[in-house]
Design a protein around this motif. Structure first.
Motif, mmCIF file in Angstrom:
data_model
loop_
_atom_site.group_PDB
_atom_site.id
_atom_site.type_symbol
_atom_site.label_atom_id
_atom_site.label_comp_id
_atom_site.label_asym_id
_atom_site.label_seq_id
_atom_site.Cartn_x
_atom_site.Cartn_y
_atom_site.Cartn_z
ATOM 1 N N LEU A 268 0.816 -1.209 0.000
ATOM 2 C CA LEU A 268 0.000 0.000 0.000
ATOM 3 C C LEU A 268 0.848 1.256 0.000
ATOM 4 C CD1 LEU A 268 -0.395 1.819 2.863
ATOM 5 C CD2 LEU A 268 -1.361 -0.335 3.602
ATOM 6 N N ILE A 269 0.227 2.319 -0.468
ATOM 7 C CA ILE A 269 0.792 3.660 -0.400
ATOM 8 C C ILE A 269 -0.349 4.574 0.013
ATOM 9 C CG2 ILE A 269 0.455 4.151 -2.848
ATOM 10 C CD1 ILE A 269 3.195 5.708 -2.644
ATOM 11 N N ILE A 270 -0.007 5.587 0.773
ATOM 12 C CA ILE A 270 -1.014 6.498 1.288
ATOM 13 C C ILE A 270 -0.472 7.914 1.235
ATOM 14 C CG2 ILE A 270 -0.239 6.075 3.663
ATOM 15 C CD1 ILE A 270 -3.167 6.414 4.552
ATOM 16 N N GLY A 271 -1.339 8.839 0.880
ATOM 17 C CA GLY A 271 -0.977 10.253 0.856
ATOM 18 C C GLY A 271 -2.165 11.090 1.286
ATOM 19 N N VAL A 272 -1.883 12.124 2.069
ATOM 20 C CA VAL A 272 -2.923 13.034 2.550
ATOM 21 C C VAL A 272 -2.404 14.454 2.383
ATOM 22 C CG1 VAL A 272 -4.294 13.759 4.563
ATOM 23 C CG2 VAL A 272 -3.791 11.324 4.202
ATOM 24 N N ARG A 273 -3.243 15.333 1.872
ATOM 25 C CA ARG A 273 -2.841 16.740 1.744
ATOM 26 C C ARG A 273 -2.447 17.270 3.126
ATOM 27 N NH1 ARG A 273 -3.399 18.130 -3.360
ATOM 28 N NH2 ARG A 273 -5.197 17.500 -4.579
ATOM 29 N N PRO A 274 -1.379 18.068 3.202
ATOM 30 C CA PRO A 274 -0.866 18.525 4.505
ATOM 31 C C PRO A 274 -1.913 19.142 5.425
ATOM 32 C CG PRO A 274 0.697 19.070 2.797
ATOM 33 C CD PRO A 274 -0.534 18.527 2.106
ATOM 34 N N ILE A 275 -2.804 19.947 4.915
ATOM 35 C CA ILE A 275 -3.798 20.602 5.764
ATOM 36 C C ILE A 275 -4.775 19.609 6.396
ATOM 37 C CG2 ILE A 275 -5.475 21.103 3.945
ATOM 38 C CD1 ILE A 275 -5.810 23.892 5.321
ATOM 39 N N TRP A 276 -4.872 18.423 5.820
ATOM 40 C CA TRP A 276 -5.782 17.399 6.326
ATOM 41 C C TRP A 276 -5.096 16.375 7.220
ATOM 42 C CZ3 TRP A 276 -11.006 17.026 6.105
ATOM 43 C CH2 TRP A 276 -11.662 18.000 5.345
ATOM 44 N N ARG A 277 -3.804 16.488 7.393
ATOM 45 C CA ARG A 277 -3.090 15.542 8.259
ATOM 46 C C ARG A 277 -3.459 15.795 9.719
ATOM 47 N NH1 ARG A 277 2.576 16.191 4.984
ATOM 48 N NH2 ARG A 277 1.797 15.205 3.078
ATOM 49 N N ALA A 278 -3.432 14.743 10.521
ATOM 50 C CA ALA A 278 -3.759 14.794 11.953
ATOM 51 C C ALA A 278 -5.242 15.100 12.198
ATOM 52 C CB ALA A 278 -2.866 15.793 12.687
ATOM 53 N N HIS A 279 -6.101 14.750 11.223
ATOM 54 C CA HIS A 279 -7.546 14.920 11.373
ATOM 55 C C HIS A 279 -8.286 13.600 11.183
ATOM 56 C CE1 HIS A 279 -7.501 19.289 11.686
ATOM 57 N NE2 HIS A 279 -6.567 19.275 10.760
ATOM 58 N N GLY A 280 -7.563 12.484 11.215
ATOM 59 C CA GLY A 280 -8.191 11.177 11.088
ATOM 60 C C GLY A 280 -8.339 10.668 9.665
ATOM 61 N N VAL A 281 -7.936 11.449 8.691
ATOM 62 C CA VAL A 281 -8.083 11.030 7.296
ATOM 63 C C VAL A 281 -7.209 9.818 7.007
ATOM 64 C CG1 VAL A 281 -7.773 11.706 4.877
ATOM 65 C CG2 VAL A 281 -8.738 13.342 6.514
ATOM 66 N N GLY A 282 -5.933 9.891 7.369
ATOM 67 C CA GLY A 282 -5.020 8.784 7.107
ATOM 68 C C GLY A 282 -5.464 7.503 7.783
ATOM 69 N N ARG A 283 -5.869 7.599 9.041
ATOM 70 C CA ARG A 283 -6.326 6.408 9.779
ATOM 71 C C ARG A 283 -7.561 5.798 9.107
ATOM 72 N NH1 ARG A 283 -4.984 4.527 14.498
ATOM 73 N NH2 ARG A 283 -4.015 6.500 15.130
ATOM 74 N N THR A 284 -8.515 6.630 8.747
ATOM 75 C CA THR A 284 -9.728 6.126 8.101
ATOM 76 C C THR A 284 -9.395 5.467 6.765
ATOM 77 O OG1 THR A 284 -11.089 7.795 9.190
ATOM 78 C CG2 THR A 284 -11.995 6.779 7.195
ATOM 79 N N LEU A 285 -8.554 6.109 5.963
ATOM 80 C CA LEU A 285 -8.157 5.525 4.685
ATOM 81 C C LEU A 285 -7.465 4.182 4.890
ATOM 82 C CD1 LEU A 285 -6.806 8.710 2.880
ATOM 83 C CD2 LEU A 285 -8.808 7.368 2.199
ATOM 84 N N LEU A 286 -6.562 4.120 5.858
ATOM 85 C CA LEU A 286 -5.823 2.890 6.137
ATOM 86 C C LEU A 286 -6.778 1.773 6.563
ATOM 87 C CD1 LEU A 286 -2.922 1.796 6.232
ATOM 88 C CD2 LEU A 286 -2.830 2.541 8.618
ATOM 89 N N GLN A 287 -7.714 2.088 7.439
ATOM 90 C CA GLN A 287 -8.673 1.085 7.893
ATOM 91 C C GLN A 287 -9.545 0.584 6.751
ATOM 92 O OE1 GLN A 287 -10.599 3.261 11.057
ATOM 93 N NE2 GLN A 287 -9.065 2.646 12.574
ATOM 94 N N ARG A 288 -10.041 1.492 5.923
ATOM 95 C CA ARG A 288 -10.899 1.098 4.797
ATOM 96 C C ARG A 288 -10.126 0.238 3.795
ATOM 97 N NH1 ARG A 288 -13.705 3.459 7.844
ATOM 98 N NH2 ARG A 288 -15.415 4.894 7.557
ATOM 99 N N LEU A 289 -8.873 0.617 3.547
ATOM 100 C CA LEU A 289 -8.074 -0.143 2.584
ATOM 101 C C LEU A 289 -7.772 -1.543 3.116
ATOM 102 C CD1 LEU A 289 -6.777 0.043 -0.216
ATOM 103 C CD2 LEU A 289 -4.653 0.652 0.943
ATOM 104 N N CYS A 290 -7.474 -1.661 4.390
ATOM 105 C CA CYS A 290 -7.227 -2.987 4.969
ATOM 106 C C CYS A 290 -8.494 -3.844 4.924
ATOM 107 C CB CYS A 290 -6.693 -2.861 6.392
ATOM 108 S SG CYS A 290 -4.970 -2.279 6.452
ATOM 109 N N GLU A 291 -9.652 -3.219 5.156
ATOM 110 C CA GLU A 291 -10.924 -3.943 5.025
ATOM 111 C C GLU A 291 -11.102 -4.450 3.593
ATOM 112 O OE1 GLU A 291 -13.845 -1.076 6.221
ATOM 113 O OE2 GLU A 291 -13.180 -1.103 8.322
#
Length: 162
Positions: free
Chosen positions: A93-116
């Motif tokens: 996997l690879i993951i990227g989040v726009r800087p302004i959206w980091r530390a707002h749960g976006v990365g965690r949610t994306l990671l969880q959905r992708l693992c599902e």
């Protein structure tokens, strides 16, 4: 900051390229030129020919339906392994989040959905590569990833999905 997710589609290829650039430039002020990142094999293999058989991903959208982050995986061949290659048939996997959206749960949610999604697609493990010092390592550890291989300045991490 509210956001929602949806499955990645073939038309997301250009946005995934943007997210490869974000992932490569994770350091504050670290701005490697876009063309240098996207033409380097370490990064281009994650987006070239998107969406081919076996690819899957998730895109996060803001309230105006603008994409703000993405996570996706590819099953790369042993003959052209990625930075986080673990074994034949194990998606990376690879993951990227726009800087302004980091530390707002976006990365965690994306990671969880992708693992599902990977689990639903029948994969037993998923891997990634992360540079040492990247704060995302904490996210990966809290989501069940463990270091399996250490390389020069980076680690390969894996999560068991079953």
């Amino acid at each position: 900051m509210p956001f929602r997710t949806r499955p990645a589609v073939q038309a997301d290829g250009a946005f995934l390229a943007d997210m490869v650039v974000e992932a490569a430039n994770w350091r504050q002020g670290g701005l490697r030129p876009r063309h240098e990142i996207l033409t380097h094999p370490d990064h281009s293999r994650y987006i070239a020919g998107w969406m081919r058989s076996g690819d899957a991903g998730v895109v996060a959208l803001d309230e105006q339906d603008e994409p703000v982050g993405a996570a996706w995986y590819r099953v790369l061949p042993r003959t052209d392994p990625g930075l986080g290659y673990l074994a034949t048939g194990v998606p990376e996997l690879i993951i990227g989040v726009r800087p302004i959206w980091r530390a707002h749960g976006v990365g965690r949610t994306l990671l969880q959905r992708l693992c599902e999604q990977a689990r639903a697609d029948g994969h037993g493990r998923i891997s990634l590569s992360v540079e040492r010092g990247n704060f995302a390592q904490i996210l990966y550890r809290t989501e069940g990833f463990a270091v399996t291989q250490s390389g020069f300045g980076r680690d390969t991490m894996v999560k068991l999905l079953r």
